[in-house]
Design a protein around this motif. Structure first.
Motif, PDB file in Angstrom:
ATOM      1  N   GLN A   1      -4.287 -45.129   5.643  1.00 13.78           N
ATOM      2  CA  GLN A   1      -4.646 -45.068   7.060  1.00 13.78           C
ATOM      3  C   GLN A   1      -4.149 -43.755   7.686  1.00 13.78           C
ATOM      4  N   THR A   2      -4.657 -43.465   8.871  1.00 14.95           N
ATOM      5  CA  THR A   2      -4.435 -42.163   9.498  1.00 14.95           C
ATOM      6  C   THR A   2      -3.597 -42.309  10.757  1.00 14.95           C
ATOM      7  N   PRO A   3      -2.470 -41.607  10.856  1.00 14.21           N
ATOM      8  CA  PRO A   3      -1.636 -41.705  12.053  1.00 14.21           C
ATOM      9  C   PRO A   3      -2.246 -40.944  13.225  1.00 14.21           C
ATOM     10  N   GLN A   4      -1.818 -41.306  14.413  1.00 18.46           N
ATOM     11  CA  GLN A   4      -2.339 -40.678  15.620  1.00 18.46           C
ATOM     12  C   GLN A   4      -2.109 -39.168  15.605  1.00 18.46           C
ATOM     13  N   GLN A   5      -1.000 -38.741  15.003  1.00 18.06           N
ATOM     14  CA  GLN A   5      -0.696 -37.314  14.955  1.00 18.06           C
ATOM     15  C   GLN A   5      -1.786 -36.531  14.213  1.00 18.06           C
ATOM     16  N   VAL A   6      -2.363 -37.123  13.180  1.00 22.97           N
ATOM     17  CA  VAL A   6      -3.454 -36.462  12.442  1.00 22.97           C
ATOM     18  C   VAL A   6      -4.769 -36.605  13.194  1.00 22.97           C
ATOM     19  N   ILE A   7      -5.004 -37.769  13.780  1.00 22.04           N
ATOM     20  CA  ILE A   7      -6.199 -37.959  14.614  1.00 22.04           C
ATOM     21  C   ILE A   7      -6.230 -36.926  15.734  1.00 22.04           C
ATOM     22  N   ASP A   8      -5.073 -36.664  16.334  1.00 21.23           N
ATOM     23  CA  ASP A   8      -4.986 -35.673  17.419  1.00 21.23           C
ATOM     24  C   ASP A   8      -5.363 -34.277  16.927  1.00 21.23           C
ATOM     25  N   VAL A   9      -4.979 -33.945  15.704  1.00 25.00           N
ATOM     26  CA  VAL A   9      -5.324 -32.638  15.126  1.00 25.00           C
ATOM     27  C   VAL A   9      -6.837 -32.519  14.954  1.00 25.00           C
ATOM     28  N   ILE A  10      -7.466 -33.608  14.502  1.00 25.68           N
ATOM     29  CA  ILE A  10      -8.922 -33.611  14.320  1.00 25.68           C
ATOM     30  C   ILE A  10      -9.624 -33.446  15.667  1.00 25.68           C
ATOM     31  N   VAL A  11      -9.177 -34.198  16.658  1.00 27.35           N
ATOM     32  CA  VAL A  11      -9.775 -34.112  17.996  1.00 27.35           C
ATOM     33  C   VAL A  11      -9.571 -32.720  18.589  1.00 27.35           C
ATOM     34  N   ASP A  12      -8.388 -32.168  18.384  1.00 30.58           N
ATOM     35  CA  ASP A  12      -8.077 -30.831  18.910  1.00 30.58           C
ATOM     36  C   ASP A  12      -9.009 -29.784  18.313  1.00 30.58           C
ATOM     37  N   TYR A  13      -9.287 -29.894  17.008  1.00 34.43           N
ATOM     38  CA  TYR A  13     -10.175 -28.930  16.362  1.00 34.43           C
ATOM     39  C   TYR A  13     -11.556 -28.966  17.014  1.00 34.43           C
ATOM     40  N   TYR A  14     -12.140 -30.142  17.103  1.00 29.66           N
ATOM     41  CA  TYR A  14     -13.504 -30.232  17.631  1.00 29.66           C
ATOM     42  C   TYR A  14     -13.560 -30.028  19.145  1.00 29.66           C
ATOM     43  N   SER A  15     -12.441 -30.237  19.813  1.00 28.03           N
ATOM     44  CA  SER A  15     -12.415 -30.064  21.265  1.00 28.03           C
ATOM     45  C   SER A  15     -12.159 -28.627  21.690  1.00 28.03           C
ATOM     46  N   ASN A  16     -11.445 -27.847  20.861  1.00 24.22           N
ATOM     47  CA  ASN A  16     -10.935 -26.570  21.354  1.00 24.22           C
ATOM     48  C   ASN A  16     -11.259 -25.333  20.521  1.00 24.22           C
ATOM     49  N   TYR A  17     -11.466 -25.469  19.205  1.00 24.32           N
ATOM     50  CA  TYR A  17     -11.712 -24.230  18.459  1.00 24.32           C
ATOM     51  C   TYR A  17     -12.665 -24.424  17.288  1.00 24.32           C
ATOM     52  N   ASN A  18     -13.631 -25.318  17.441  1.00 24.48           N
ATOM     53  CA  ASN A  18     -14.644 -25.553  16.412  1.00 24.48           C
ATOM     54  C   ASN A  18     -15.517 -24.311  16.235  1.00 24.48           C
ATOM     55  N   ALA A  19     -15.408 -23.670  15.076  1.00 19.75           N
ATOM     56  CA  ALA A  19     -16.195 -22.469  14.786  1.00 19.75           C
ATOM     57  C   ALA A  19     -16.152 -22.215  13.292  1.00 19.75           C
ATOM     58  N   ASN A  20     -17.116 -21.427  12.809  1.00 21.80           N
ATOM     59  CA  ASN A  20     -17.087 -21.065  11.397  1.00 21.80           C
ATOM     60  C   ASN A  20     -15.985 -20.043  11.144  1.00 21.80           C
ATOM     61  N   ILE A  21     -15.509 -20.003   9.916  1.00 23.86           N
ATOM     62  CA  ILE A  21     -14.323 -19.204   9.612  1.00 23.86           C
ATOM     63  C   ILE A  21     -14.661 -17.976   8.772  1.00 23.86           C
ATOM     64  N   HIS A  22     -13.722 -17.055   8.747  1.00 21.62           N
ATOM     65  CA  HIS A  22     -13.725 -15.852   7.902  1.00 21.62           C
ATOM     66  C   HIS A  22     -14.800 -14.831   8.270  1.00 21.62           C
ATOM     67  N   ARG A  23     -15.813 -15.214   9.046  1.00 23.63           N
ATOM     68  CA  ARG A  23     -16.937 -14.312   9.264  1.00 23.63           C
ATOM     69  C   ARG A  23     -17.041 -13.815  10.695  1.00 23.63           C
ATOM     70  N   GLY A  24     -16.469 -14.526  11.625  1.00 28.43           N
ATOM     71  CA  GLY A  24     -16.681 -14.202  13.036  1.00 28.43           C
ATOM     72  C   GLY A  24     -15.583 -13.317  13.606  1.00 28.43           C
ATOM     73  N   VAL A  25     -15.968 -12.467  14.553  1.00 30.06           N
ATOM     74  CA  VAL A  25     -14.977 -11.625  15.228  1.00 30.06           C
ATOM     75  C   VAL A  25     -14.551 -12.243  16.552  1.00 30.06           C
ATOM     76  N   HIS A  26     -15.224 -13.321  16.960  1.00 27.59           N
ATOM     77  CA  HIS A  26     -14.889 -13.919  18.262  1.00 27.59           C
ATOM     78  C   HIS A  26     -13.640 -14.787  18.155  1.00 27.59           C
ATOM     79  N   ALA A  27     -13.083 -15.122  19.293  1.00 25.50           N
ATOM     80  CA  ALA A  27     -11.764 -15.760  19.369  1.00 25.50           C
ATOM     81  C   ALA A  27     -11.717 -17.101  18.658  1.00 25.50           C
ATOM     82  N   LEU A  28     -12.749 -17.946  18.852  1.00 26.64           N
ATOM     83  CA  LEU A  28     -12.730 -19.271  18.236  1.00 26.64           C
ATOM     84  C   LEU A  28     -12.739 -19.167  16.710  1.00 26.64           C
ATOM     85  N   SER A  29     -13.556 -18.264  16.187  1.00 23.09           N
ATOM     86  CA  SER A  29     -13.622 -18.088  14.737  1.00 23.09           C
ATOM     87  C   SER A  29     -12.284 -17.620  14.185  1.00 23.09           C
ATOM     88  N   GLN A  30     -11.663 -16.711  14.873  1.00 20.83           N
ATOM     89  CA  GLN A  30     -10.379 -16.195  14.408  1.00 20.83           C
ATOM     90  C   GLN A  30      -9.303 -17.282  14.459  1.00 20.83           C
TER      91      GLN A  30
END
Length: 404
Positions: free
Chosen positions: A33-62
């Motif tokens: 099972q998944t603790p709230q601390q990990v659920i919060d990390v998942i929500v934070d990713y999709y809420s605040n910095y969801n972007a593709n990686i390694h290729r973008g120069v914009h802030a979210l990608s970085q």
């Protein structure tokens, strides 16, 4: 000593009911099972910095790139890999094993031998059978005894200079046996063979040091260690990862592409084609953070207490037989009650709010060895309680009285 009452408050799902009964979740070997601390990390990713990686120069990608690569370093540190780029993000253990099996299809020839243990999950059997079909290599098996322990004398006898690869799980998913993988690895290296260890079932219970063990490859799934499904890692020694060809072609795994020729990227990107499960990698590291904060020694001690208590209580039930009685094992109990089919017991346990696994647990050769159709498997985690063991025992007794 861990505070299980406090820990349980971190897991929202443990508050729910099933069929009007408080959930007793004892299928941890399949998925933790998944603790709230990990659920919060998942929500934070999709809420605040969801972007593709390694290729973008914009802030979210970085920001996403930084968090993803920081997760790789956390996982490197946890398993004590020598280099961060020896940690390859995958979709889980099955994907990781297939990367290695595919790579070795270019390195093996007819008559070469590979060795697998008798207690493997299907995902650590089928890819090697497919490899043998492609290359003409020969698959040999380390047998096991009635206690569910590998017969190491036989292993040493089948090792030879023809042996090129050895595969073994660190912990059996069906029996809970902790295998002596250091001895297995050292013996394989003595004949020049490489070794892949399936660490999926060990990772929730044991903090493996891949350098100390000497493993050439080690695989882990995030969903066994308080993380999400669809994420995991393949650890590989740099020298071996450089020998293997890429598993998939696409974006990220290339250095330069023309219609005449493509050159591949350096590690780890060589094996990470396409857009990865960015959130999954970040959340996998968060799951390890959570477990490390509790302490793996503390987790192991508490789970051993659960195992001993549950073993004693279950064996007091007339006709109940436990399969897998190795001296060294994790908190997994596979059992049957008389001639009652395990599915029938599992169905009644579910009605009573107790979640267990029934069947062959993707380890059919083990069931064939014991000449049984399957088992009921209760697998415990550090958030389970002695009271839940009592609930399990009473539920098994009720199922027995209804089915006999």
């Amino acid at each position: 000593m861990i505070d299980v009452t406090k820990i349980r408050k971190d897991f929202p799902i443990l508050k729910r009911e099933v069929n009007g009964k408080p959930l007793v979740y004892l299928d941890n070997a399949a998925t933790s099972q998944t603790p709230q601390q990990v659920i919060d990390v998942i929500v934070d990713y999709y809420s605040n910095y969801n972007a593709n990686i390694h290729r973008g120069v914009h802030a979210l990608s970085q920001e996403a790139t930084d968090k993803y690569e920081q997760a790789r370093i956390k996982i490197q540190t946890h398993f004590n890999a020598a280099k961060a780029y020896e940690v390859i993000f995958t979709s889980g253990t099955t994907h990781s094993i297939n990367i290695v099996a595919n790579g070795f299809s270019t390195l093996l020839k007819k008559g070469d031998e590979i060795i697998v243990s008798a207690m493997e999950h299907h995902s650590n059997i089928v890819p090697w059978q497919m490899l043998c079909e492609r290359t003409g290599a020969i698959l040999k098996v380390i047998p096991m005894n009635l206690e569910g322990e590998l017969i190491l004398e036989d292993y040493h006898s089948i090792l030879s200079d023809k042996t090129k690869l050895v595969f073994c799980n660190h912990v059996s998913n069906a029996l809970g046996t902790i295998n002596p993988i250091k001895e297995i690895i050292d013996a394989a290296h003595n004949v020049g063979a490489a070794v892949l260890i399936d660490g999926a079932q060990a990772a929730p219970h044991i903090k493996a040091d891949v350098q100390e063990l000497g493993a050439d490859f080690y695989t882990v799934s995030a969903h066994k260690i308080c993380g999400p499904t669809g994420a995991g890692i393949l650890y590989g020694k740099e020298e071996w990862l450089n020998k293997l060809p890429p598993y998939q072609g696409g974006g990220e795994m290339i250095a330069e592409v023309t219609f005449e020729k493509t050159t591949y990227a350096d590690l780890p990107h060589k094996f990470e084609a396409g857009t990865p499960n960015i959130c999954g990698g970040i959340a996998m590291a968060a799951g390890l953070d959570y477990m490390n904060a509790i302490g793996f020694d503390e987790i192991a001690a508490y789970e051993h207490e659960l195992l001993e208590y549950a073993t004693e209580k279950l064996l007091a039930i007339d006709g109940l037989k436990i399969y897998g009685t190795a001296k060294e094992k994790t908190a997994v109990i596979s059992f049957n009650v008389g001639a009652i089919h395990p599915y029938d017991i599992g169905s009644i346990l579910d009605k009573l709010g107790v979640a267990v696994r029934t069947g062959h647990h993707c380890a059919q050769p083990i069931m064939d060895f014991f000449k049984i159709p399957g088992t009921v498997r209760a697998s415990f985690s550090f958030y389970n309680t002695l009271h839940e063991v009592d609930v399990l025992v009473e539920a098994v007794k009720k199922a027995k009285s209804m089915l006999e």
